[in-house]
Write a protein that holds these residues in place. Structure first.
Motif, PDB file in Angstrom:
ATOM      1  N   THR A   1      -3.809 -10.360  -5.087  1.00  0.00           N
ATOM      2  CA  THR A   1      -5.054 -10.985  -4.993  1.00  0.00           C
ATOM      3  C   THR A   1      -5.612 -11.087  -3.049  1.00  0.00           C
ATOM      4  O   THR A   1      -4.928 -10.849  -2.809  1.00  0.00           O
ATOM      5  CB  THR A   1      -4.286 -12.747  -5.280  1.00  0.00           C
ATOM      6  OG1 THR A   1      -3.684 -12.855  -3.076  1.00  0.00           O
ATOM      7  CG2 THR A   1      -3.469 -13.021  -6.153  1.00  0.00           C
ATOM      8  N   LEU A   2      -6.804 -11.495  -3.698  1.00  0.00           N
ATOM      9  CA  LEU A   2      -7.656 -11.213  -2.520  1.00  0.00           C
ATOM     10  C   LEU A   2      -8.123 -12.620  -2.405  1.00  0.00           C
ATOM     11  O   LEU A   2      -9.138 -13.201  -3.761  1.00  0.00           O
ATOM     12  CB  LEU A   2      -8.863 -10.205  -3.045  1.00  0.00           C
ATOM     13  CG  LEU A   2      -8.136  -8.668  -2.460  1.00  0.00           C
ATOM     14  CD1 LEU A   2      -8.169  -8.586  -3.815  1.00  0.00           C
ATOM     15  CD2 LEU A   2      -9.783  -7.949  -2.084  1.00  0.00           C
TER      16      LEU A   2
ATOM     17  N   ILE B   1      -4.720 -10.976   1.722  1.00  0.00           N
ATOM     18  CA  ILE B   1      -4.246  -9.871   0.752  1.00  0.00           C
ATOM     19  C   ILE B   1      -3.205 -10.285   0.395  1.00  0.00           C
ATOM     20  O   ILE B   1      -2.650 -10.059   1.517  1.00  0.00           O
ATOM     21  CB  ILE B   1      -4.818  -8.758   1.113  1.00  0.00           C
ATOM     22  CG1 ILE B   1      -6.036  -8.390   1.019  1.00  0.00           C
ATOM     23  CG2 ILE B   1      -5.047  -7.656  -0.313  1.00  0.00           C
ATOM     24  CD1 ILE B   1      -6.771  -7.270   1.699  1.00  0.00           C
ATOM     25  N   THR B   2      -2.758 -10.611  -0.589  1.00  0.00           N
ATOM     26  CA  THR B   2      -1.621 -10.920  -1.302  1.00  0.00           C
ATOM     27  C   THR B   2      -0.904 -10.200  -2.417  1.00  0.00           C
ATOM     28  O   THR B   2      -1.953  -9.608  -2.817  1.00  0.00           O
ATOM     29  CB  THR B   2      -0.501 -12.186  -1.694  1.00  0.00           C
ATOM     30  OG1 THR B   2      -1.174 -12.486  -2.314  1.00  0.00           O
ATOM     31  CG2 THR B   2      -1.228 -13.250  -0.244  1.00  0.00           C
ATOM     32  N   GLY B   3       0.403  -9.611  -2.826  1.00  0.00           N
ATOM     33  CA  GLY B   3       0.757  -8.532  -3.621  1.00  0.00           C
ATOM     34  C   GLY B   3       0.991  -6.919  -2.924  1.00  0.00           C
ATOM     35  O   GLY B   3       0.847  -6.548  -4.190  1.00  0.00           O
ATOM     36  N   ALA B   4       0.270  -6.385  -1.798  1.00  0.00           N
ATOM     37  CA  ALA B   4       0.117  -5.174  -2.095  1.00  0.00           C
ATOM     38  C   ALA B   4       0.324  -4.823  -0.522  1.00  0.00           C
ATOM     39  O   ALA B   4      -0.723  -5.675   0.331  1.00  0.00           O
ATOM     40  CB  ALA B   4      -1.356  -4.906  -2.627  1.00  0.00           C
ATOM     41  N   GLU B   5       0.310  -3.749   0.209  1.00  0.00           N
ATOM     42  CA  GLU B   5       0.098  -2.961   1.160  1.00  0.00           C
ATOM     43  C   GLU B   5      -1.342  -2.901   1.289  1.00  0.00           C
ATOM     44  O   GLU B   5      -1.604  -1.964   0.506  1.00  0.00           O
ATOM     45  CB  GLU B   5       1.561  -1.813   1.481  1.00  0.00           C
ATOM     46  CG  GLU B   5       1.941  -0.909   2.614  1.00  0.00           C
ATOM     47  CD  GLU B   5       2.214  -0.109   2.862  1.00  0.00           C
ATOM     48  OE1 GLU B   5       1.837   0.064   4.307  1.00  0.00           O
ATOM     49  OE2 GLU B   5       2.976  -0.121   2.232  1.00  0.00           O
ATOM     50  N   VAL B   6      -1.330  -3.029   2.869  1.00  0.00           N
ATOM     51  CA  VAL B   6      -2.384  -2.356   2.894  1.00  0.00           C
ATOM     52  C   VAL B   6      -2.976  -1.418   4.591  1.00  0.00           C
ATOM     53  O   VAL B   6      -1.851  -1.951   5.442  1.00  0.00           O
ATOM     54  CB  VAL B   6      -3.794  -3.714   3.659  1.00  0.00           C
ATOM     55  CG1 VAL B   6      -4.973  -3.184   3.822  1.00  0.00           C
ATOM     56  CG2 VAL B   6      -3.336  -5.257   3.039  1.00  0.00           C
ATOM     57  N   ARG B   7      -3.505  -0.921   3.346  1.00  0.00           N
ATOM     58  CA  ARG B   7      -3.552   0.492   4.454  1.00  0.00           C
ATOM     59  C   ARG B   7      -5.229   0.820   4.475  1.00  0.00           C
ATOM     60  O   ARG B   7      -6.193   0.914   3.500  1.00  0.00           O
ATOM     61  CB  ARG B   7      -3.162   1.873   3.854  1.00  0.00           C
ATOM     62  CG  ARG B   7      -1.198   1.594   3.962  1.00  0.00           C
ATOM     63  CD  ARG B   7      -0.931   2.845   3.226  1.00  0.00           C
ATOM     64  NE  ARG B   7       0.624   2.553   3.443  1.00  0.00           N
ATOM     65  CZ  ARG B   7       1.414   3.870   3.189  1.00  0.00           C
ATOM     66  NH1 ARG B   7       0.949   4.831   2.751  1.00  0.00           N
ATOM     67  NH2 ARG B   7       3.033   3.521   3.105  1.00  0.00           N
TER      68      ARG B   7
END
Length: 244
Positions: free
Chosen positions: A106-107, A173-179
């Motif tokens: 989600t964003l 931002i949820t549900g993901a690692e941000v790189r």
């Protein structure tokens, strides 16, 4: 409405120009949907209303494969085969995943402004017309265009926010690692392919490109824009697609 004078003719430029129009259309549709009487008042004018808001429009072809489809819970579902993504626009923002087996990411737009003068972007009721969906956070319109190969996300900011320093748009931002990636960000969900959040482009009303970049934060990401010499309105516009 932004002046198109001086804008380039590349596909990306044309997408941003269309995004400016999409934001205006989203605003018009919000007004129409909240005041149905305006639609009948336009009955004698040669005005083409979006299909979802024109009660007696002539028969037209069905919605495209990129159309946003209304759900019973008030959200708008979307699918983009070429981009490898599916999801929904909700009151709190964008939900997406890479195919049926991917985990949801989600964003959500959190705040907009400058250091010491940030404004909260509250949840809003989504609206949609075919391939464009929108959320209106007070005078800021967040919009989505479902295009071949990517989901285009944008924010149309009509007037310069108060304060000094660079403009900042914070995202949860949820549900993901941000790189960090070479051209933006990569989101790595627990299951499914990586998601590219890239091709950030910001222009002002004269078509001038504004310096902008992503930074990673504890809650997700931030878009930082140098708008010192910008003429408003300003459009912030990244693309979303799957990476594999």
């Amino acid at each position: 409405v932004a002046n198109a004078t001086g804008l380039g003719s590349t596909p990306r430029d044309r997408q941003l120009n269309a995004g400016m129009v999409a934001a205006l259309m989203a605003l018009v549709c919000m007004v129409f949907s909240s005041t149905p009487g305006l639609i009948s008042a336009l009955g004698d004018l040669d005005v083409s209303l979006p299909r979802t808001h024109a009660a007696s429009s002539p028969a037209k072809k069905g919605p495209s494969a990129h159309a946003f489809r209304a759900s019973s819970d008030g959200t708008f579902a979307w699918h983009n085969k070429a981009a490898g993504l599916t999801g929904a626009v909700t009151r709190t923002g964008l939900a997406l995943k890479t195919g049926s087996s991917g985990s949801e990411v989600t964003l959500r737009s959190l705040t907009l402004g400058r250091a010491g003068a940030m404004t909260t972007l509250a949840a809003a009721t989504p609206t949609a017309t075919d391939e464009t969906a929108a959320l209106r956070h007070a005078n800021v319109i967040e919009w989505f265009q479902n295009r071949t190969g990517s989901l285009e996300q944008g924010w149309t900011i009509p007037a310069r926010p108060a304060g000094t320093g660079k403009l900042s748009l914070s995202l949860a931002i949820t549900g993901a690692e941000v790189r960090k990636a070479s051209n933006g960000l990569t989101l790595l969900p627990a299951k499914g392919r990586a998601i590219s959040y890239q091709n950030l482009l910001v222009r002002d009303a004269r078509g001038k490109k504004l310096p902008a970049h992503f930074t990673i934060t504890g809650t997700g990401a931030r878009i930082v824009v140098d708008d010192a010499h910008a003429k408003y309105p300003v459009v912030i516009d990244p693309d979303i697609s799957s990476s594999g």
